[in-house]
Structures are given as structure tokens and as C-alpha cells.
Design a protein around this motif. Structure first.
Motif, PDB file in Angstrom:
ATOM      1  N   ALA A  96      45.096  50.256  50.240  1.00  0.00           N
ATOM      2  CA  ALA A  96      45.686  49.189  49.329  1.00  0.00           C
ATOM      3  C   ALA A  96      45.682  47.926  50.064  1.00  0.00           C
ATOM      4  N   ALA A  97      45.241  47.907  51.417  1.00  0.00           N
ATOM      5  CA  ALA A  97      45.300  46.645  52.091  1.00  0.00           C
ATOM      6  C   ALA A  97      44.687  45.375  51.677  1.00  0.00           C
ATOM      7  N   THR A  98      43.336  45.726  50.708  1.00  0.00           N
ATOM      8  CA  THR A  98      42.461  44.889  50.044  1.00  0.00           C
ATOM      9  C   THR A  98      43.103  44.506  48.706  1.00  0.00           C
ATOM     10  N   HIS A  99      43.676  45.492  48.007  1.00  0.00           N
ATOM     11  CA  HIS A  99      44.336  45.065  46.740  1.00  0.00           C
ATOM     12  C   HIS A  99      45.671  44.046  46.887  1.00  0.00           C
ATOM     13  N   ARG A 100      46.498  44.300  48.168  1.00  0.00           N
ATOM     14  CA  ARG A 100      47.564  43.372  48.652  1.00  0.00           C
ATOM     15  C   ARG A 100      47.045  42.007  48.717  1.00  0.00           C
ATOM     16  N   ALA A 101      45.552  41.861  49.542  1.00  0.00           N
ATOM     17  CA  ALA A 101      45.216  40.760  49.694  1.00  0.00           C
ATOM     18  C   ALA A 101      44.735  39.682  48.634  1.00  0.00           C
ATOM     19  N   TYR A 102      44.582  40.494  47.641  1.00  0.00           N
ATOM     20  CA  TYR A 102      43.918  40.033  46.305  1.00  0.00           C
ATOM     21  C   TYR A 102      45.400  39.778  45.305  1.00  0.00           C
ATOM     22  N   GLY A 103      46.280  40.104  45.795  1.00  0.00           N
ATOM     23  CA  GLY A 103      47.343  40.042  44.729  1.00  0.00           C
ATOM     24  C   GLY A 103      47.295  40.866  43.557  1.00  0.00           C
ATOM     25  N   ILE A 104      46.737  42.247  43.437  1.00  0.00           N
ATOM     26  CA  ILE A 104      46.606  43.008  42.353  1.00  0.00           C
ATOM     27  C   ILE A 104      47.774  43.485  42.012  1.00  0.00           C
ATOM     28  N   SER A 105      48.096  43.052  40.772  1.00  0.00           N
ATOM     29  CA  SER A 105      49.318  43.827  40.062  1.00  0.00           C
ATOM     30  C   SER A 105      49.108  44.586  38.762  1.00  0.00           C
ATOM     31  N   ALA A 106      47.918  44.352  38.215  1.00  0.00           N
ATOM     32  CA  ALA A 106      47.582  44.982  36.978  1.00  0.00           C
ATOM     33  C   ALA A 106      46.151  45.253  37.041  1.00  0.00           C
ATOM     34  N   LEU A 107      45.637  46.162  36.179  1.00  0.00           N
ATOM     35  CA  LEU A 107      44.342  46.670  36.124  1.00  0.00           C
ATOM     36  C   LEU A 107      43.835  46.543  34.851  1.00  0.00           C
ATOM     37  N   PRO A 108      42.454  46.557  34.447  1.00  0.00           N
ATOM     38  CA  PRO A 108      41.539  45.779  35.584  1.00  0.00           C
ATOM     39  C   PRO A 108      41.917  44.557  35.943  1.00  0.00           C
ATOM     40  N   THR A 109      41.487  43.900  37.006  1.00  0.00           N
ATOM     41  CA  THR A 109      41.556  42.766  37.389  1.00  0.00           C
ATOM     42  C   THR A 109      40.058  42.373  38.066  1.00  0.00           C
ATOM     43  N   LEU A 110      39.468  41.225  37.335  1.00  0.00           N
ATOM     44  CA  LEU A 110      38.050  41.037  38.026  1.00  0.00           C
ATOM     45  C   LEU A 110      37.873  39.572  38.368  1.00  0.00           C
ATOM     46  N   PHE A 111      37.390  39.672  39.979  1.00  0.00           N
ATOM     47  CA  PHE A 111      37.131  38.502  40.633  1.00  0.00           C
ATOM     48  C   PHE A 111      35.816  38.047  40.486  1.00  0.00           C
ATOM     49  N   ILE A 112      35.042  37.075  40.289  1.00  0.00           N
ATOM     50  CA  ILE A 112      33.925  36.510  40.244  1.00  0.00           C
ATOM     51  C   ILE A 112      33.628  35.573  41.402  1.00  0.00           C
ATOM     52  N   ILE A 113      32.827  35.970  42.380  1.00  0.00           N
ATOM     53  CA  ILE A 113      32.783  35.090  43.378  1.00  0.00           C
ATOM     54  C   ILE A 113      31.007  34.735  43.784  1.00  0.00           C
ATOM     55  N   ASP A 114      31.180  33.549  44.128  1.00  0.00           N
ATOM     56  CA  ASP A 114      29.700  32.822  44.086  1.00  0.00           C
ATOM     57  C   ASP A 114      28.943  33.103  45.313  1.00  0.00           C
ATOM     58  N   LYS A 115      27.884  32.609  45.556  1.00  0.00           N
ATOM     59  CA  LYS A 115      26.982  33.074  46.606  1.00  0.00           C
ATOM     60  C   LYS A 115      27.801  32.512  48.112  1.00  0.00           C
ATOM     61  N   ARG A 116      28.530  31.500  48.113  1.00  0.00           N
ATOM     62  CA  ARG A 116      29.014  30.926  49.281  1.00  0.00           C
ATOM     63  C   ARG A 116      30.469  31.974  49.727  1.00  0.00           C
ATOM     64  N   GLY A 117      30.844  32.866  48.713  1.00  0.00           N
ATOM     65  CA  GLY A 117      31.913  33.754  48.943  1.00  0.00           C
ATOM     66  C   GLY A 117      33.309  32.938  48.561  1.00  0.00           C
ATOM     67  N   VAL A 118      33.171  32.035  47.638  1.00  0.00           N
ATOM     68  CA  VAL A 118      34.276  31.232  47.045  1.00  0.00           C
ATOM     69  C   VAL A 118      34.642  31.991  45.507  1.00  0.00           C
ATOM     70  N   VAL A 119      35.918  32.340  45.258  1.00  0.00           N
ATOM     71  CA  VAL A 119      36.096  32.681  43.854  1.00  0.00           C
ATOM     72  C   VAL A 119      36.027  31.559  42.960  1.00  0.00           C
ATOM     73  N   ARG A 120      35.425  31.945  41.885  1.00  0.00           N
ATOM     74  CA  ARG A 120      35.037  30.966  40.658  1.00  0.00           C
ATOM     75  C   ARG A 120      35.901  31.447  39.543  1.00  0.00           C
ATOM     76  N   GLU A 121      36.256  32.485  39.494  1.00  0.00           N
ATOM     77  CA  GLU A 121      37.034  32.939  38.123  1.00  0.00           C
ATOM     78  C   GLU A 121      37.852  34.414  38.386  1.00  0.00           C
ATOM     79  N   VAL A 122      39.038  34.605  37.878  1.00  0.00           N
ATOM     80  CA  VAL A 122      39.787  35.786  37.866  1.00  0.00           C
ATOM     81  C   VAL A 122      40.294  36.051  36.472  1.00  0.00           C
ATOM     82  N   VAL A 123      40.207  37.201  35.946  1.00  0.00           N
ATOM     83  CA  VAL A 123      40.615  38.011  34.810  1.00  0.00           C
ATOM     84  C   VAL A 123      41.300  38.978  34.913  1.00  0.00           C
ATOM     85  N   THR A 124      42.360  39.201  34.430  1.00  0.00           N
ATOM     86  CA  THR A 124      43.457  40.221  34.285  1.00  0.00           C
ATOM     87  C   THR A 124      43.162  40.903  32.900  1.00  0.00           C
TER      88      THR A 124
END
Length: 269
Positions: free
Chosen positions: A217-245
Motif C-alpha cells: 500500500a506504499a503507492t496508495h498512501r503516496a496518492y492519498g487513496i481513501s476511497a475506491l475507485p479513485t482515478l488519476f489522469i496523468i499527461d505525457k509529461r507525468g503531470v496529474v491533470r484530473e482526479v475523480v473519486t
């Protein structure tokens, strides 16, 4: 027995679902400080996260501060902080006393309305590099680290075999991978479930996208996951562009449009 993180995540996910089945506007009217907390042995409440743009950040709180009082009320647990802050109205100014570098410091913080769960995640992550993965093992069609996907748009879905809403989301994710994979999209599902359990479930439910396991769960903690599903949309540069819980079918067209927009952007340098 499930790891402690998975038990806590299941409980929080259930609470999130129940809370969001009611009046969401009532939640946003509550006063908000904007910190993550834990109870240290030495007393008070340790600040382990300050959300960017929150009242706490604007008031000068820092990661590692040990919060001991709000106005005249002593606090010794996260519940104490939530109760005291919740007794105020938005725009109230409170005196927050912390121990920092061995000395007490009092900060004046102007409380604000509590953002939605999605907006809190956006404040913390959107526009910033996606956290690196740690301890992740691929099950099928996925790398061990996010860096291997540089130059591709990534839809990162945090899910679990016990999550009913995750099952509703899976066909959409499979469709995106089939439709846009050749154009540069990688859909990756990440779970804290065991490797064999995840693989069997993914095959049985026809998940046609990359699957990884994060049993520590190390990566879950890094992304602050506290509910499921949680969706991260990441662009080509590796930057987060949207988060949806959570899952809401009415948002699919908007997310599909965002994916197409990111695919059309220039490749990462």
C-alpha cells in the motif's frame, strides 16, 4: 487477515459512499482546516500533510508540526481537531498553537468551507508530477514504475476486488484502452489485493487493461487513496491533470473528452 491499510480503506470507502448518498452540500458548509493528522506518543496531533491552498497552508502550518491547541481548547487526537474546527463557521479566524522545533508557535488561521472530496484531491495533486510508484508488481500488461510510461497518457485506477463501484467502472476503462491504446493511452489498474486474487478477478470480470498490485500500500498512501475507485489522469509529461473519486456514469463523456485532449497534446520532451 487483511492488512491494516486495506481494512481502513474499506471502512473509509464505505463511509464515503454513505456520506455521498445524502446531501453533499451539507458537507461543503462545514468549516475546514485542510490537514492530514496522526496522534504521536508525545501528545497533541501530528500534522502529516498540509493540503496546498488550504487554510492550514495559508496560515503557515507545516508538515511535522505538532498541534496542541485551537484557541483555548487542547487537542490530543484527530477527532478533537475535527470537533473543534467543526464547531466553527466558515471564515472564522482561529488561533492554532503548534510545537515546532521544540518551541510553541501560535498561528492565526482563517477557516474556509470544506471542499468536496474530488476538489481536495485536485488541490493536492492536479498540476503536479504524479507520485512515483513504490513496491508495485505488474500482474499483466503493466510496468513496475510510472516512469516507463513517460510520453503516454495514463489513466491510473485504484480498485479492489471487494469494491462494487469498481466493477461498474471497469468496462469503461477497458473500452478506453481498446479505443485509444494505439494512440498512446495506457490504462493501469492498481490494487492492494494479492497477485493471484487480482489476476483471477481481472480475468473473470474481463478487465482488458494493465493490472498491478501494491500489497504494501506504499503507492496508495503516496496518492492519498481513501476511497475506491479513485482515478488519476496523468499527461505525457507525468503531470496529474484530473482526479475523480467514486463512480458516476454521467461523468464518463467528460473524462473521455479529457483523455482525447491529452492524447492530442505534443509528446513529452
Amino acid at each position: 487477515m487483511l492488512p491494516r491499510f486495506r481494512v481502513a480503506l474499506a471502512a473509509v470507502a464505505l463511509a464515503w459512499t454513505v456520506a455521498n448518498a445524502g446531501d453533499a452540500s451539507a458537507e461543503t458548509r462545514r468549516a475546514w482546516l485542510g490537514i492530514g493528522m496522526e496522534a504521536p506518543r508525545e501528545g497533541g496531533v501530528r500534522v502529516n500533510k498540509v493540503i496546498p491552498g488550504s487554510p492550514a497552508q495559508k496560515g503557515g502550518l507545516r508538515d511535522g508540526d505538532r498541534l496542541v491547541r485551537i484557541d483555548t481548547a487542547k487537542v490530543s487526537s484527530p477527532d478533537d481537531v475535527q470537533r473543534v474546527v467543526g464547531s466553527h463557521t466558515t471564515s472564522d479566524v482561529v488561533n492554532v498553537t503548534v510545537v515546532r522545533d521544540g518551541a510553541e508557535t501560535t498561528l492565526r488561521v482563517t477557516l474556509a468551507p470544506r471542499p468536496s472530496a474530488d476538489d481536495q484531491k485536485r488541490m493536492e495533486f492536479v498540476g503536479k508530477p504524479a507520485p512515483v510508484w513504490s513496491g508495485v508488481e505488474p500482474v499483466k500488461g503493466a510496468p513496475k514504475d510510472l516512469g516507463a510510461l513517460r510520453g503516454r497518457v495514463v489513466v491510473l485506477d485504484f480498485w479492489a476486488t471487494w469494491c462494487g463501484a469498481c466493477r461498474y467502472m471497469a468496462p469503461t476503462l477497458s473500452a478506453w484502452q481498446a479505443r485509444y491504446g494505439a494512440q498512446g493511452l495506457s490504462v493501469i489498474g492498481m490494487t492492494t489485493d494479492g497477485r493471484d486474487e487480482a489476476a483471477v478477478f481481472a480475468e473473470r470480470t474481463n478487465m482488458r487493461f494493465g493490472i498491478t498490485v501494491d500489497e504494501s500500500a506504499a503507492t496508495h498512501r503516496a496518492y492519498g487513496i481513501s476511497a475506491l475507485p479513485t482515478l488519476f489522469i496523468i499527461d505525457k509529461r507525468g503531470v496529474v491533470r484530473e482526479v475523480v473519486t467514486g463512480y458516476d456514469a454521467s461523468h464518463e463523456a467528460q473524462l473521455d473528452a479529457l483523455v482525447r485532449t491529452l492524447l492530442a497534446e505534443p509528446a513529452a520532451p
